[in-house]
Design a protein around this motif. Structure first.
Motif, short mmCIF file in Angstrom:
data_model
loop_
_atom_site.label_atom_id
_atom_site.label_comp_id
_atom_site.label_asym_id
_atom_site.label_seq_id
_atom_site.Cartn_x
_atom_site.Cartn_y
_atom_site.Cartn_z
N PHE A 130 -13.37 12.97 3.28
CA PHE A 130 -12.41 14.24 3.91
C PHE A 130 -11.01 13.99 3.16
CE2 PHE A 130 -9.33 15.90 7.05
CZ PHE A 130 -10.21 17.34 7.23
N SER A 131 -10.55 12.62 2.98
CA SER A 131 -9.19 12.28 2.34
C SER A 131 -9.40 12.63 0.99
CB SER A 131 -8.86 10.86 2.58
OG SER A 131 -8.60 10.60 3.93
N LEU A 132 -10.42 12.37 0.40
CA LEU A 132 -10.69 12.65 -1.25
C LEU A 132 -10.72 14.17 -1.54
CD1 LEU A 132 -10.95 11.16 -4.04
CD2 LEU A 132 -13.53 11.41 -3.51
N LEU A 133 -11.29 14.92 -0.75
CA LEU A 133 -11.21 16.50 -0.71
C LEU A 133 -9.74 16.86 -0.34
CD1 LEU A 133 -14.82 17.33 1.07
CD2 LEU A 133 -14.14 17.54 -1.30
N GLY A 134 -9.12 16.23 0.51
CA GLY A 134 -7.79 16.65 0.75
C GLY A 134 -6.85 16.29 -0.33
N LEU A 135 -7.05 15.17 -1.05
CA LEU A 135 -6.16 15.04 -2.28
C LEU A 135 -6.54 16.08 -3.33
CD1 LEU A 135 -4.41 13.17 -3.95
CD2 LEU A 135 -6.81 11.79 -4.56
N VAL A 136 -7.77 16.51 -3.53
CA VAL A 136 -7.95 17.57 -4.60
C VAL A 136 -7.33 18.80 -4.05
CG1 VAL A 136 -9.86 18.70 -5.51
CG2 VAL A 136 -10.02 16.31 -5.32
N LEU A 137 -7.41 19.08 -2.71
CA LEU A 137 -6.86 20.44 -2.41
C LEU A 137 -5.23 20.29 -2.60
CD1 LEU A 137 -7.00 23.05 -0.98
CD2 LEU A 137 -7.14 21.75 1.47
N ILE B 262 0.76 -1.24 -0.12
CA ILE B 262 -0.09 0.01 0.03
C ILE B 262 0.86 1.06 -0.09
CG2 ILE B 262 -0.24 -0.12 2.61
CD1 ILE B 262 -3.01 1.17 2.03
N VAL B 263 1.98 1.25 0.80
CA VAL B 263 2.93 2.41 0.58
C VAL B 263 3.48 2.58 -0.79
CG1 VAL B 263 5.09 3.22 1.65
CG2 VAL B 263 3.31 1.88 3.29
N ILE B 264 4.04 1.64 -1.50
CA ILE B 264 4.55 2.00 -2.77
C ILE B 264 3.30 2.38 -3.55
CG2 ILE B 264 5.61 0.59 -4.84
CD1 ILE B 264 7.32 0.92 -2.46
N GLN B 265 2.28 1.86 -3.54
CA GLN B 265 1.29 2.43 -4.29
C GLN B 265 1.06 3.80 -3.95
OE1 GLN B 265 -2.29 -0.12 -3.78
NE2 GLN B 265 -1.30 -1.88 -4.60
N ALA B 266 0.86 4.32 -2.75
CA ALA B 266 0.82 5.72 -2.10
C ALA B 266 1.80 6.56 -2.87
CB ALA B 266 0.51 5.73 -1.20
N VAL B 267 3.02 6.06 -2.90
CA VAL B 267 4.38 6.82 -3.37
C VAL B 267 4.27 6.97 -4.97
CG1 VAL B 267 6.75 6.92 -3.62
CG2 VAL B 267 5.82 6.04 -1.51
N ILE B 268 4.03 6.09 -5.53
CA ILE B 268 3.62 6.13 -6.95
C ILE B 268 2.56 6.86 -7.41
CG2 ILE B 268 3.06 4.92 -9.26
CD1 ILE B 268 4.49 2.42 -7.91
N GLY B 269 1.46 6.89 -6.61
CA GLY B 269 0.32 7.81 -6.94
C GLY B 269 0.84 9.31 -6.61
N ALA C 82 2.69 10.49 -9.55
CA ALA C 82 2.09 10.54 -10.76
C ALA C 82 0.96 11.79 -10.62
CB ALA C 82 0.91 9.23 -10.68
N ALA C 83 0.62 12.06 -9.43
CA ALA C 83 -0.34 13.25 -9.10
C ALA C 83 0.58 14.66 -9.59
CB ALA C 83 -0.92 13.49 -7.97
N PHE C 84 1.97 14.57 -9.10
CA PHE C 84 3.15 15.54 -9.23
C PHE C 84 3.00 15.99 -10.81
CE2 PHE C 84 6.94 17.36 -9.91
CZ PHE C 84 7.12 18.45 -9.15
N VAL D 58 3.75 15.85 0.57
CA VAL D 58 3.45 15.24 1.92
C VAL D 58 1.98 15.18 1.92
CG1 VAL D 58 3.57 15.08 4.15
CG2 VAL D 58 5.51 15.63 2.97
N TRP D 59 1.38 16.24 1.83
CA TRP D 59 -0.29 16.59 1.89
C TRP D 59 -0.84 15.39 1.12
CZ3 TRP D 59 -2.78 20.81 4.48
CH2 TRP D 59 -4.31 20.48 4.46
N ILE D 60 -0.43 15.26 -0.30
CA ILE D 60 -1.12 14.19 -1.22
C ILE D 60 -0.87 13.02 -0.89
CG2 ILE D 60 -0.88 13.75 -3.47
CD1 ILE D 60 -0.35 16.56 -4.52
N TYR D 61 0.50 12.53 -0.36
CA TYR D 61 0.60 11.26 -0.08
C TYR D 61 0.00 10.65 1.17
CZ TYR D 61 3.35 7.44 2.16
OH TYR D 61 3.51 6.43 2.59
N THR D 62 -0.19 11.49 2.14
CA THR D 62 -0.87 11.01 3.30
C THR D 62 -2.39 10.77 2.96
OG1 THR D 62 -1.37 13.40 4.28
CG2 THR D 62 0.59 12.08 5.15
N ASN D 63 -2.91 11.83 2.30
CA ASN D 63 -4.40 11.48 1.92
C ASN D 63 -4.46 10.26 0.96
OD1 ASN D 63 -6.34 13.76 2.84
ND2 ASN D 63 -4.49 14.70 2.33
N LEU D 64 -3.52 9.88 -0.07
CA LEU D 64 -3.87 8.87 -0.88
C LEU D 64 -3.39 7.55 0.07
CD1 LEU D 64 -1.76 9.73 -4.24
CD2 LEU D 64 -3.76 8.76 -3.86
#
Length: 287
Positions: A228-235, A158-165, A168-170, A272-278
């Motif tokens: 809440f996490s989805l909104l955080g990701l968009v933010l 799950i951690v590798i997936q979040a890092v890749i995500g 990718a978002a960046f 970091v904000w994106i990673y934690t929410n992902l």
């Protein structure tokens, strides 16, 4: 180029306030006599035609300097996260409460330290590279423990997936910013900053309520937590757009190279904000 972002608002350079070679204050491209320069005998000779906003010793901020400083900051963060992962208890099928407490302790110490330094860096007028790197190290400690806890709970990379995500978002946000020539308006900037402070306020409220045994549900892996996490990701993606805009404007204005550290700090916070929410979104989906 006045900013509502606290990371950039307290920088005279980012807000178009600096001094030129003659000791005069420069604001928005116009030059005004500086204090203490009214006596002709005290005027400096300067070098006519020298660029404003720059430091002769280091030169102006460039895209390359921002990339380099951001890279160094992220390396410090990743090294601290890896060290925390290695030094904390090994992940097993079951972990004792004492082992989990070590992870909680690392998350708390690193998180509180990083939060304190993020406030200092956000409101500091002259950016300090040492404080930026200290923030990255403490944030790395918190993220290392946080990531290990989620890997223990949900496993399956799950951690590798979040890092890749996150990267990718960046990359996707940067591509969209350049290819679609996104323009940041004052209303958009104010809305993003207001939403960010609102979300941080809710998280702090959740922390206080949690101390008394309550729960707002925003930090849990439930339906409300997922939204809440989805909104955080968009933010977080919107925060990246603001960062790109300020870097672009800063390079165009010829800011001193030291401001690359301010940009590196802002970009690191957004990532970091994106990673934690992902990570939280993936955890909810796995449940």
């Amino acid at each position: 180029m006045q900013s509502n972002n606290p990371v950039f608002r307290n920088s005279d350079e980012f807000n178009g306030k600096s001094t030129n070679a003659y000791g005069n204050q420069v604001t928005g491209g116009a030059s005004y006599p500086g204090y203490g320069q009214s006596d002709p005998s005290t005027w400096g000779t300067g070098t006519p035609g020298s660029p404003t906003h720059t430091d002769a010793a280091t030169g102006p901020m460039t895209v390359d300097s921002v990339v380099q400083k951001t890279g160094v900051t992220l390396v410090v963060l990743l090294v601290a996260a890896f060290a925390t992962w290695v030094m904390t208890p090994t992940i097993a099928n079951t972990m004792t409460q004492a082992q989990l407490n070590q992870l909680y302790g690392a998350m708390t110490i690193g998180g509180l330290g990083a939060f304190g330094l993020s406030m200092v860096n956000s409101f500091k007028r002259v950016i300090s590279p040492a404080l930026v790197l200290a923030f990255a190290a403490l944030e790395g400690v918190a993220l290392g423990a946080f990531s290990k806890f989620f890997e223990y709970q949900y496993g399956g990379g799950i951690v590798i997936q979040a890092v890749i995500g996150t990267f990718a978002a960046f990359a996707g946000t940067l591509a969209a910013y350049k290819f679609f020539d996104i323009k940041v308006s004052s209303k958009f900037r104010m809305g993003v900053i207001a939403a960010m402070f609102g979300m941080v306020g809710l998280m702090m409220l959740q922390l206080v309520v949690g101390l008394f045994g309550g729960d707002l549900g925003i930090s849990g892996l439930t339906g409300i937590g997922f939204v809440f996490s989805l909104l955080g990701l968009v933010l977080g993606i919107f925060m990246l757009i603001l960062d790109f805009d300020f870097v672009e404007n800063g390079v165009r204005a010829g800011l001193p190279e030291r401001e690359s550290w301010r940009a590196a700090f802002a970009l690191t916070v957004s990532l970091v904000w994106i990673y934690t929410n992902l990570l939280r979104i993936l955890a909810v989906m796995r449940r």
